[in-house]
Design a protein around this motif. Structure first.
Motif, PDB file in Angstrom:
ATOM      1  N   TYR A  49       2.208 -54.186 -50.010  1.00  8.61           N
ATOM      2  CA  TYR A  49       3.296 -54.287 -49.045  1.00  8.61           C
ATOM      3  C   TYR A  49       2.996 -53.493 -47.783  1.00  8.61           C
ATOM      4  O   TYR A  49       2.313 -52.471 -47.836  1.00  8.61           O
ATOM      5  CB  TYR A  49       4.601 -53.775 -49.661  1.00  8.61           C
ATOM      6  N   GLU A  50       3.549 -53.962 -46.676  1.00 10.15           N
ATOM      7  CA  GLU A  50       3.367 -53.243 -45.416  1.00 10.15           C
ATOM      8  C   GLU A  50       4.079 -51.898 -45.458  1.00 10.15           C
ATOM      9  O   GLU A  50       3.577 -50.893 -44.986  1.00 10.15           O
ATOM     10  CB  GLU A  50       3.889 -54.084 -44.251  1.00 10.15           C
ATOM     11  N   GLN A  51       5.281 -51.902 -46.012  1.00  7.48           N
ATOM     12  CA  GLN A  51       6.044 -50.661 -46.171  1.00  7.48           C
ATOM     13  C   GLN A  51       6.506 -50.580 -47.612  1.00  7.48           C
ATOM     14  O   GLN A  51       7.074 -51.525 -48.146  1.00  7.48           O
ATOM     15  CB  GLN A  51       7.258 -50.644 -45.246  1.00  7.48           C
ATOM     16  N   CYS A  52       6.254 -49.453 -48.230  1.00 16.18           N
ATOM     17  CA  CYS A  52       6.602 -49.294 -49.635  1.00 16.18           C
ATOM     18  C   CYS A  52       6.989 -47.850 -49.903  1.00 16.18           C
ATOM     19  O   CYS A  52       6.403 -46.929 -49.334  1.00 16.18           O
ATOM     20  CB  CYS A  52       5.414 -49.698 -50.505  1.00 16.18           C
ATOM     21  N   THR A  53       7.976 -47.677 -50.770  1.00 18.60           N
ATOM     22  CA  THR A  53       8.389 -46.351 -51.202  1.00 18.60           C
ATOM     23  C   THR A  53       8.135 -46.257 -52.697  1.00 18.60           C
ATOM     24  O   THR A  53       8.613 -47.095 -53.462  1.00 18.60           O
ATOM     25  CB  THR A  53       9.877 -46.111 -50.905  1.00 18.60           C
TER      26      THR A  53
END
Length: 90
Positions: free
Chosen positions: A49-53
């Motif tokens: 993913y481009e942004q992941c937490t």
């Protein structure tokens, strides 16, 4: 013009980051179990993913050295061969 400014200011908030919970990979805190494999799988999924937490519930996690990933780093003059036995000099 205001719409463009709004979008530019709030664009990061408009993109939702994927949330990956380590518990979904069998990783539980305070169990004395080696969590290395489960955490590595979660990290690999985060990379998709481009942004992941990556979410860890509060607690202690045990990473055993037998399953750790080994890698070599550039070593400067601030470390010794004792600290990093694979140090190579050019």
């Amino acid at each position: 013009m205001r719409l463009i400014v709004f979008i530019l200011l709030f664009y990061p908030a408009l993109i939702q980051a994927e949330i990956i919970r380590v518990g979904d990979y069998g990783v539980e805190p305070n169990r004395f179990d080696d969590v290395t494999e489960g955490v590595q799988k979660a990290i690999n999924d985060c990379a998709k993913y481009e942004q992941c937490t990556l979410v860890f519930p509060e607690g202690r996690y045990d990473f055993w050295p037998e399953n750790a990933v080994a890698t070599h780093y550039y070593i400067s003059n601030t470390s010794s061969e004792v600290e990093v036995p694979v140090k190579k000099q050019k």
